[in-house]
Design an enzyme around this catalytic site. Structure first.
Site, PDB file in Angstrom:
ATOM      1  N   HIS A 128      -1.738   9.203  -3.336  1.00 41.29           N
ATOM      2  CA  HIS A 128      -2.716   8.122  -3.435  1.00 41.29           C
ATOM      3  C   HIS A 128      -1.969   6.794  -3.387  1.00 41.29           C
ATOM      4  O   HIS A 128      -0.737   6.765  -3.388  1.00 41.29           O
ATOM      5  CB  HIS A 128      -3.559   8.258  -4.704  1.00 41.29           C
ATOM      6  CG  HIS A 128      -2.790   8.116  -5.978  1.00 41.29           C
ATOM      7  ND1 HIS A 128      -1.876   9.058  -6.417  1.00 41.29           N
ATOM      8  CD2 HIS A 128      -2.803   7.132  -6.932  1.00 41.29           C
ATOM      9  CE1 HIS A 128      -1.371   8.667  -7.585  1.00 41.29           C
ATOM     10  NE2 HIS A 128      -1.907   7.502  -7.905  1.00 41.29           N
TER      11      HIS A 128
ATOM     12  N   ASP B 121       3.085   3.022  -7.926  1.00 40.05           N
ATOM     13  CA  ASP B 121       4.202   3.867  -8.338  1.00 40.05           C
ATOM     14  C   ASP B 121       4.338   5.113  -7.483  1.00 40.05           C
ATOM     15  O   ASP B 121       5.311   5.848  -7.597  1.00 40.05           O
ATOM     16  CB  ASP B 121       4.085   4.240  -9.826  1.00 40.05           C
ATOM     17  CG  ASP B 121       2.753   4.863 -10.195  1.00 40.05           C
ATOM     18  OD1 ASP B 121       1.716   4.390  -9.705  1.00 40.05           O
ATOM     19  OD2 ASP B 121       2.733   5.825 -10.989  1.00 40.05           O
ATOM     20  N   HIS B 122       3.373   5.346  -6.591  1.00 35.62           N
ATOM     21  CA  HIS B 122       3.417   6.516  -5.714  1.00 35.62           C
ATOM     22  C   HIS B 122       3.645   6.162  -4.251  1.00 35.62           C
ATOM     23  O   HIS B 122       3.737   7.065  -3.419  1.00 35.62           O
ATOM     24  CB  HIS B 122       2.114   7.310  -5.848  1.00 35.62           C
ATOM     25  CG  HIS B 122       1.915   7.889  -7.207  1.00 35.62           C
ATOM     26  ND1 HIS B 122       2.192   9.206  -7.518  1.00 35.62           N
ATOM     27  CD2 HIS B 122       1.501   7.309  -8.365  1.00 35.62           C
ATOM     28  CE1 HIS B 122       1.935   9.420  -8.801  1.00 35.62           C
ATOM     29  NE2 HIS B 122       1.516   8.280  -9.337  1.00 35.62           N
TER      30      HIS B 122
ATOM     31  N   HIS C  55      -9.168  11.241  -9.684  1.00 33.48           N
ATOM     32  CA  HIS C  55      -8.432  10.065 -10.137  1.00 33.48           C
ATOM     33  C   HIS C  55      -9.303   8.844  -9.859  1.00 33.48           C
ATOM     34  O   HIS C  55     -10.235   8.929  -9.044  1.00 33.48           O
ATOM     35  CB  HIS C  55      -7.098   9.983  -9.378  1.00 33.48           C
ATOM     36  CG  HIS C  55      -6.072   9.116 -10.020  1.00 33.48           C
ATOM     37  ND1 HIS C  55      -5.704   9.237 -11.338  1.00 33.48           N
ATOM     38  CD2 HIS C  55      -5.315   8.092  -9.514  1.00 33.48           C
ATOM     39  CE1 HIS C  55      -4.778   8.341 -11.624  1.00 33.48           C
ATOM     40  NE2 HIS C  55      -4.522   7.630 -10.533  1.00 33.48           N
TER      41      HIS C  55
ATOM     42  N   ASP D 196      -1.323  12.649 -10.523  1.00 31.29           N
ATOM     43  CA  ASP D 196      -2.425  11.811 -11.006  1.00 31.29           C
ATOM     44  C   ASP D 196      -3.831  12.396 -10.810  1.00 31.29           C
ATOM     45  O   ASP D 196      -4.517  12.110  -9.818  1.00 31.29           O
ATOM     46  CB  ASP D 196      -2.326  10.442 -10.350  1.00 31.29           C
ATOM     47  CG  ASP D 196      -1.076   9.703 -10.794  1.00 31.29           C
ATOM     48  OD1 ASP D 196      -0.073  10.377 -11.097  1.00 31.29           O
ATOM     49  OD2 ASP D 196      -1.098   8.468 -10.845  1.00 31.29           O
TER      50      ASP D 196
END
Length: 307
Positions: A62, A66-67, A140, A208
């Protein structure tokens, strides 16, 4: 065969002194699946001894920073190092605008090898060399997908049966390719006579998400499950609110799905190194198999075949 997880980063939204933002490279028989490259992934790759040439897939779950904020550096490193093979990029199709921004975040001598493979719907199947890559939607606050890698089922040859039927040398390869050969004595030998079914190996990557059906579908029967455990059970209300799992829930998933090796990752910055045994204990309440609390730069092998 060379199958291992190279852990590049294990933090969640905020990196810490000990944990870089996310980044996980699954090396699988010449394929390299880079999952969720967060900030600093390019430098972590140097520390881990892996290069841009090791990457054949970039898989983004996603578009929270941070991803994915490591995507520009990774793509530009692929270009700078003149990687010649195709690098497929899987990501939620609903985030096409974010992908385009990340893919072309700054001026650089671009490359044509990075190919977009957006995923959508309830399930997406993507061919990935010797394995199949599957994506399923998670739960999420923003659209998110988990991924699963599956090796096709095969057959394990039985040396005793091959010898008894006089099949040796090049005849073994011919038997595997064509399913039948003629033995030196003139008899027909079939593959089923000299082998038994061998299940393919598999791995899943779940970040997540709240608990949902896709989490269990992705994890079902895998040899290696890499799964977020952002919180401990004391913060379970926060986990639900922000769309995350606890260590206890990760252990429950592994137990119910028959996972062989469980890797916990994506830890909130509220926890210190002293809290790591608590994650292990909570996941272990439900799951009796092997559990690893991931740390940056770990190398975690995919379990060897049971058969």
């Amino acid at each position: 065969m060379h199958r291992e997880l190279v852990v590049l980063g294990t933090a969640s939204a905020v990196p810490t002194r000990r944990r870089n933002h996310n980044g996980y490279l699954l090396r699988w028989d010449g394929e390299g699946f880079l999952f969720d490259p967060g900030e600093g992934t390019q430098r972590q790759m140097l520390h881990a001894g892996v290069s841009a040439h090791d990457i054949t897939w970039i898989c983004v779950t996603h578009f929270h920073g941070d991803h994915c904020l490591g995507v520009p550096g990774v793509v530009q490193r692929i270009a700078r190092d003149r990687v010649s093979h195709t690098v497929q990029a899987a990501y939620p199709a609903s985030g096409e605008t974010y992908w385009a921004r990340l893919r072309h975040a700054s001026a650089f001598a671009d490359t044509s090898v990075v190919r977009a493979r957006p995923v959508s719907g309830e399930i997406t199947h993507l061919p990935a060399g010797p394995v199949a890559l599957t994506a399923r939607p998670l739960s999420h606050p923003v659209p998110a997908y988990g991924y699963r890698v599956d090796e096709p089922a095969g057959r394990r040859m039985l040396p005793g049966e091959l010898s008894r039927r006089g099949v040796s040398g090049p005849l073994i390869g011919e038997l595997q390719r064509h399913g039948t050969v003629t033995a030196p004595d003139g008899s027909a030998v079939h593959l089923a006579d000299c082998s038994v079914p061998r299940p393919g190996q598999s791995a899943a990557f779940v970040m997540d998400t709240r608990l949902c059906d896709s989490v269990f579908a992705l994890a079902e029967g895998v040899d290696l499950l890499v799964i977020e455990s952002t919180f401990l059970s004391a913060e379970s209300s926060l986990a639900v609110e922000y769309g995350h799992l606890t260590a206890a829930q990760a252990g429950k998933v592994a137990a119910e799905c028959g996972v062989r090796r469980l890797v916990l990752a994506h830890f909130s910055e509220r926890y210190s190194a002293d809290d790591e045994p608590r994650f292990l204990d909570e996941a272990g309440e439900a799951f009796s198999g092997e559990i690893t609390v991931a740390r940056d730069l770990m190398r975690i092998p995919v379990p060897k075949r049971e058969n």
